[in-house]
Design an enzyme around this catalytic site. Sequence first.
Site, PDB file in Angstrom:
ATOM      1  N   LYS A 171      50.002  48.454  36.714  1.00 10.84           N
ATOM      2  CA  LYS A 171      50.009  49.344  37.826  1.00 10.84           C
ATOM      3  C   LYS A 171      51.370  49.600  38.678  1.00 10.84           C
ATOM      4  CE  LYS A 171      48.969  48.130  41.836  1.00 10.84           C
ATOM      5  NZ  LYS A 171      48.616  47.190  43.380  1.00 10.84           N
ATOM      6  N   THR A 172      52.219  48.394  38.877  1.00 18.64           N
ATOM      7  CA  THR A 172      53.313  48.581  39.519  1.00 18.64           C
ATOM      8  C   THR A 172      54.528  49.203  38.548  1.00 18.64           C
ATOM      9  OG1 THR A 172      53.158  46.419  40.771  1.00 18.64           O
ATOM     10  CG2 THR A 172      55.419  47.479  40.712  1.00 18.64           C
ATOM     11  N   ASP A 183      49.630  53.010  47.123  1.00 20.63           N
ATOM     12  CA  ASP A 183      49.030  51.982  46.380  1.00 20.63           C
ATOM     13  C   ASP A 183      47.958  51.487  47.009  1.00 20.63           C
ATOM     14  OD1 ASP A 183      49.266  50.062  44.586  1.00 20.63           O
ATOM     15  OD2 ASP A 183      50.727  48.977  45.737  1.00 20.63           O
ATOM     16  N   GLU A 184      47.192  50.720  46.391  1.00 18.47           N
ATOM     17  CA  GLU A 184      45.989  49.926  46.934  1.00 18.47           C
ATOM     18  C   GLU A 184      45.104  50.854  47.788  1.00 18.47           C
ATOM     19  OE1 GLU A 184      45.414  47.427  45.752  1.00 18.47           O
ATOM     20  OE2 GLU A 184      47.210  45.932  45.278  1.00 18.47           O
ATOM     21  N   GLN A 234      38.523  45.960  43.244  1.00 15.22           N
ATOM     22  CA  GLN A 234      39.269  45.158  44.054  1.00 15.22           C
ATOM     23  C   GLN A 234      39.456  45.212  45.372  1.00 15.22           C
ATOM     24  OE1 GLN A 234      42.922  43.117  41.995  1.00 15.22           O
ATOM     25  NE2 GLN A 234      42.587  44.944  40.646  1.00 15.22           N
ATOM     26  N   ARG A 264      43.051  36.477  38.790  1.00 16.56           N
ATOM     27  CA  ARG A 264      44.228  35.962  39.062  1.00 16.56           C
ATOM     28  C   ARG A 264      44.769  35.140  37.931  1.00 16.56           C
ATOM     29  NH1 ARG A 264      45.542  39.644  41.233  1.00 16.56           N
ATOM     30  NH2 ARG A 264      43.564  40.438  40.667  1.00 16.56           N
TER      31      ARG A 264
END
Length: 758
Positions: free
Chosen positions: A32-33, A223-224, A254, A607
């Site tokens: 994503k980043t 973002d998010e 998430q 994770r």
Amino acid sequence: MDYLQGLNPSQQEAVLQTEGPVMIVAGAGSGKTRVITYRVAHLIRSGVDPFNILVLTFTNKAAKEMRERITKVVGMEAKNIWMGTFHSVFAKILRVEATKIGYPSNFTIYDTDDSKSLIRTILKEQQLDDKLYNANFVYNRISSSKNNLVSAAEYQQNEQIQAEDFSTGRGKLGEIYQIYTQRCFKAGAMDFDDLLFKTNVLLREHADVLYKYQNKFKYLMVDEYQDTNFSQYLIVKRLAAINENLCVVGDDAQSIYAFRGANIQNILNFEKDYPDLKVFKLEQNYRSTQNIVNVANSIIANNKNQLKKNVFSENELGDKIKISRAFSDNEEGKIVAEAIAQERALKGSRFLDFAILYRTNAQSRAMEEALRKLNVPYKIYGGLSFYQRKEIKDLIAYFRLTFNPNDEEAIKRVINYPRRGIGDTTIERIMIAADQNNITIWETICDAPKYLDSRSSTAVANFATMIQSFQVMAKSHSAYDTALHIAKHSTLLKDLYDDKSVEGLSRYENIQELLNGIKEFSEREDIEEKGLDIFMQDVALLTNDDNDKNKDADTVSLMTIHSAKGLEFDNVFVVGLEENLFPSQMSLNSRNDLEEERRLFYVAITRAGKKLSISYATSRYRWGTLTSCEPSRFLDEIDAKYLELDFKQQQKAAGNPFFDDERSAWQQKETFTKPKPAAAPSPKTTSILPKAHIPTEGFAPSDTSNMQVGMEVEHERFGFGKVLNLEGNKPDIKATIFFKELGQKQLLLKFAKLRIVT
């Protein structure tokens, strides 16, 4: 466009679609980043002025990482992008526009402690029961109201809210909210929620300001996005209204912050706001093994309220996910600690490659005790951050007063620290005089002889003179020189230096570390404004993640799953998978709450990069009482073919449903019935769970220093087995043992605790 070469087709499409509304659904570990940073870089390469790009994140750490990556592609032009957290970006805008809503441009930003301190003061003044009107409860009530854009006046006029408050015996909440708002305004202070609330007020009531920033920010990225609340949603919607070049990135799977006001509907219903929306799904997971991804998918598939996607991995298949059962929370800690020590010894892993994740902070105790017994270094995340330490907050309070002398909380904190003969009675008189004369506390202090006796007024006047001298200093000197001057002339530095205790030395060293940080800030070349007031603004908006100075230390990480979001580790242990713990008992009355708990489990699983272990205990102390526990319903939702059970009777013949191609019947219960107090597992449940090995009476580990191949041994959990092979040198000899009912296992003898039978 060489930067596009390293992207997969879905990522490339998302980067190249620069115009119009776009939603990028980014699965865990999907790069994503990289997509966000390359998309911004592509905008700049395509001729968009970086001053016209706004990128909103949820941590300063994420913003810093993105800017560094963009710089590598487009060079120093990346400095000109408006990029940061919602709070930092809109604090910057409010500094410019604050006077339009009646605030000074040098307003103070109150952190949570400041806000709660002010609330406690108000409760005391109003003579209210601080147990009924608990400061935490009042703070959260006000915070929730602001995040839903309910002002103090609207709060008091809302019949439904008022009815709810009076029904709980807290009919004064609206009045407290009103007083709190007035006191913050009078002190020239905004709390964290105000930074968004006041931005909404600014954009709603001042069309010229809204138009200015709509035209400035021609391209917006968030973002998010699944973590945005109503206040954030509305700001973004308003700013994007003209150009509609809005790109939101997130993963509904998430979304785990409903308790903070995050609204998953913002991402689920995004298409309703923008019918011509283009959606791109990043479905390839680059972080985790295939087995871990498959387990995560099998869990999240049970949620009805979601954006469908097919997350996959082309990494190695990886180990099956180990499920461990312990008889108690202490034994669960022991199982996890031994597994970490063994994995590290066998594979040479670093401690920082391991994380233990749990649902509640209280679960860390058993883990900590077990790790300490094996001398395994660890760090608990979410503890007191550097900038929350008392001595740091004390010095920062002096800094705050230098730039905003009306800051009531800062005055109360340091007017008599270090001691200068201004007692509680004098402080109370100052506050009463300010209230009666409708002036600020600072104005009262500056005119002390008018309101206080000669002895008290002298000490207070000296304090005012000192703060005024700091203000003069700040106008002509660097951030570091000003900070050092304040630390010395407030006598705070001397007070800490004179304390020769271990704690005193530590506090003195912390002040030195703060001054070092300011020195480093003063010498930075990537920022133009380097005054102490700018440093103060940065500090006020830091999160724990941003100021963790020991994040690279070789320690096992212990943290709640909420704290783990955005992180990744090679080896992850998710502990406490029990009904009423995970999922939480408070989540069992509605589908929305249960689905959030399931998303939380999904976050925990994803994770892990290489190895995932899950455990539960059959008994656990709660409120001082030993309580029987049932395995979590979430365990039943994992496809059995991805699992390895680390206890007895695994074979299909034993009837264990994990090894049938069917769902386990661990949780044959109604999902949304009111939870009953935890009790012993029902016969139906226990008949399905494998029975644990019962150690021989008087079981005691033998001396295994002379262990030989062919010996028969007993393990207190794995049962009876035969030694097939020994390798390595003392003290790290590794034994391969075939256990009758578990199959072959490799154990380090120094940790194994085996009883030699023959």
